[in-house]
Motif scaffolding. Structure first.
Motif, PDB file in Angstrom:
ATOM      1  N   LYS A   5       6.240   2.560  14.593  1.00 63.01           N
ATOM      2  CA  LYS A   5       5.261   3.468  15.188  1.00 63.01           C
ATOM      3  C   LYS A   5       5.948   4.414  16.181  1.00 63.01           C
ATOM      4  O   LYS A   5       5.868   4.234  17.394  1.00 63.01           O
ATOM      5  N   ARG A  62       1.624   2.783   2.706  1.00 61.84           N
ATOM      6  CA  ARG A  62       1.008   3.610   3.741  1.00 61.84           C
ATOM      7  C   ARG A  62       2.053   4.444   4.478  1.00 61.84           C
ATOM      8  O   ARG A  62       3.093   3.946   4.895  1.00 61.84           O
ATOM      9  N   THR A  63       1.757   5.731   4.646  1.00 61.47           N
ATOM     10  CA  THR A  63       2.685   6.602   5.368  1.00 61.47           C
ATOM     11  C   THR A  63       2.022   7.331   6.524  1.00 61.47           C
ATOM     12  O   THR A  63       2.699   8.042   7.263  1.00 61.47           O
ATOM     13  N   PRO A  92      -5.559   3.149   4.248  1.00 62.54           N
ATOM     14  CA  PRO A  92      -4.105   3.134   4.024  1.00 62.54           C
ATOM     15  C   PRO A  92      -3.649   4.385   3.262  1.00 62.54           C
ATOM     16  O   PRO A  92      -3.372   4.333   2.067  1.00 62.54           O
ATOM     17  N   ASN A 108      -0.788   6.886   9.825  1.00 61.98           N
ATOM     18  CA  ASN A 108      -1.471   5.914  10.661  1.00 61.98           C
ATOM     19  C   ASN A 108      -2.904   6.364  10.925  1.00 61.98           C
ATOM     20  O   ASN A 108      -3.221   6.952  11.948  1.00 61.98           O
ATOM     21  N   LYS A 166      11.611   2.293   0.256  1.00 63.03           N
ATOM     22  CA  LYS A 166      11.209   1.524   1.431  1.00 63.03           C
ATOM     23  C   LYS A 166      10.246   2.327   2.292  1.00 63.03           C
ATOM     24  O   LYS A 166      10.501   3.481   2.627  1.00 63.03           O
ATOM     25  N   ASN A 167       9.119   1.694   2.638  1.00 62.48           N
ATOM     26  CA  ASN A 167       8.189   2.240   3.629  1.00 62.48           C
ATOM     27  C   ASN A 167       8.411   1.492   4.940  1.00 62.48           C
ATOM     28  O   ASN A 167       8.364   0.261   4.964  1.00 62.48           O
ATOM     29  N   TYR A 168       8.640   2.221   6.000  1.00 65.03           N
ATOM     30  CA  TYR A 168       8.919   1.604   7.294  1.00 65.03           C
ATOM     31  C   TYR A 168       7.644   1.453   8.112  1.00 65.03           C
ATOM     32  O   TYR A 168       6.809   2.355   8.158  1.00 65.03           O
ATOM     33  N   ASP A 169       7.520   0.329   8.789  1.00 65.78           N
ATOM     34  CA  ASP A 169       6.384   0.091   9.673  1.00 65.78           C
ATOM     35  C   ASP A 169       6.862   0.226  11.118  1.00 65.78           C
ATOM     36  O   ASP A 169       6.939  -0.738  11.873  1.00 65.78           O
ATOM     37  N   ARG A 175      -1.452   7.275   1.776  1.00 64.66           N
ATOM     38  CA  ARG A 175      -0.069   7.587   1.386  1.00 64.66           C
ATOM     39  C   ARG A 175      -0.011   9.094   1.128  1.00 64.66           C
ATOM     40  O   ARG A 175      -0.433   9.570   0.079  1.00 64.66           O
ATOM     41  N   TYR A 192       0.816  -1.212   0.000  1.00 71.00           N
ATOM     42  CA  TYR A 192       0.000   0.000   0.000  1.00 71.00           C
ATOM     43  C   TYR A 192       0.852   1.266   0.000  1.00 71.00           C
ATOM     44  O   TYR A 192       0.403   2.313  -0.434  1.00 71.00           O
ATOM     45  N   PHE A 194       4.697   7.407   9.092  1.00 73.07           N
ATOM     46  CA  PHE A 194       5.732   6.405   8.944  1.00 73.07           C
ATOM     47  C   PHE A 194       6.840   6.965   8.039  1.00 73.07           C
ATOM     48  O   PHE A 194       6.535   7.604   7.024  1.00 73.07           O
TER      49      PHE A 194
END
Length: 335
Positions: free
Chosen positions: A322, A291-292, A299, A294, A317-320, A301, A289, A327
């Protein structure tokens, strides 16, 4: 029964079709259109459900959603990338990271030393060449937390309250020129820094466009009419701010990298205007997704890294993690 379902199918298809037009319509005159830019993922899922329903029924009505989904894919792109691209070799690459750190406090209004330390540790470990912070903690300016970056620009002066969101650009490369765009009648703004990389000079923009100030709690408690009006005004301001960035970018011949928190999705006119012919690193080398932000059940971006079309995107790279309501995102680029 099938007639009623097809009637609902027509409505969902028309809404998605209209969403394809929204990025090309100015929000100055019809500010409520922002709703469609946020609803695209939902409309796509609903139309896929109708498509599957008619296919299982072996009915020709499936062509309606199929045609609209196909049109949406080619006009808007996808919000989900199924296959993870293989990162290219990182030789002679430059890594850029963007992160709205919410003043290093996470989702709390109070200072959280443990969370702040986690963010500092994360930045050190990822060791990007250039870091763009939105909602920066000014106390880090005089600390040794980011000593691996000899060059920086922070739009903050001790003893002076500018009323602007604090942002920062930290760089391992020399900064030869820098400035702030200071959006009018807004606490948001954009920074720029001209950075010497190898034998070239690159202009890096760090954006924080008009905040929507939307939280799940505020949506439930605020009257719908007032909420829509407030959000509509915010989107109009975003449009004005996007034009300021574009006009400023036209004053230089340097290749550009634009990072930051747009507070809007990739289906908005704001995103399309700023992106222009630039490459979106997620669309080039991202997956999932992307997603950036929360936000429950959606989701979103809204944080992007855009690079000049002459640059090659080697990895994204998207980091998960928290550590904030946003993100972090990082991309590797080759000139």
């Amino acid at each position: 029964m099938n007639k009623f379902i097809f009637f609902l199918n027509i409505i969902a298809a028309l809404l998605l079709l209209f969403s394809c037009l929204v990025p090309h319509i100015s929000l100055y005159s019809i500010s409520f259109l922002f709703v469609f830019s946020l609803a695209v993922p939902y409309l796509v899922v609903v139309n896929i459900m109708f498509l599957m329903y008619w296919l299982l029924k072996l009915r020709t009505q499936f062509w309606l959603s199929f045609a609209v989904l196909l049109l949406g894919y080619f006009s808007l792109g996808t919000f989900f990338i199924f296959f993870e691209p293989t990162p290219a070799p990182a030789e002679e690459s430059v890594s850029v990271l963007t992160f709205n750190t919410q003043s290093f406090r996470g989702n709390s209004r109070e200072n959280n030393p443990q969370l702040s330390d986690s963010i500092v540790k994360f930045i050190k470990e990822e060791n990007a060449d250039i870091v763009c912070f939105q909602e920066f903690d000014y106390s880090k300016i005089r600390s040794n937390d980011f000593k691996q970056y000899p060059f920086k620009y922070v739009n903050f002066k001790f003893g002076v309250n500018s009323g602007k969101v604090i942002q920062a650009i930290y760089s391992k490369f020399q900064i030869i020129n820098k400035g702030s765009l200071d959006f009018p009648k807004s606490g948001n703004n954009a920074l720029f820094a001209d950075v010497i990389i190898q034998t070239d000079t690159i202009r890096v923009y760090n954006l924080h466009l008009q905040s929507l100030r939307v939280r799940p709690g505020s949506i439930r408690s605020e009257e719908s009419q007032k909420l829509l009006e407030r959000l509509g005004n915010s989107f109009v301001k975003q449009q004005e701010q996007a034009e300021i960035v574009l006009e400023h970018g036209n004053t230089t011949t340097y290749k550009k990298i634009i990072c930051g928190d747009f507070n809007n999705s990739q289906y908005s006119s704001v995103y399309y205007d700023i992106k222009g012919d630039m490459k979106d690193t997620f669309m080039e080398m991202g997956s999932g997704y992307g997603r950036t932000y929360n936000f429950k059940f959606l989701p979103l971006r809204i944080d992007f890294i855009l690079v000049d079309e002459q640059m090659e995107v080697l990895a994204h790279k998207n980091y998960d993690v928290k550590m904030s309501d946003h993100f972090p995102v990082m991309a590797s680029i080759k000139f």
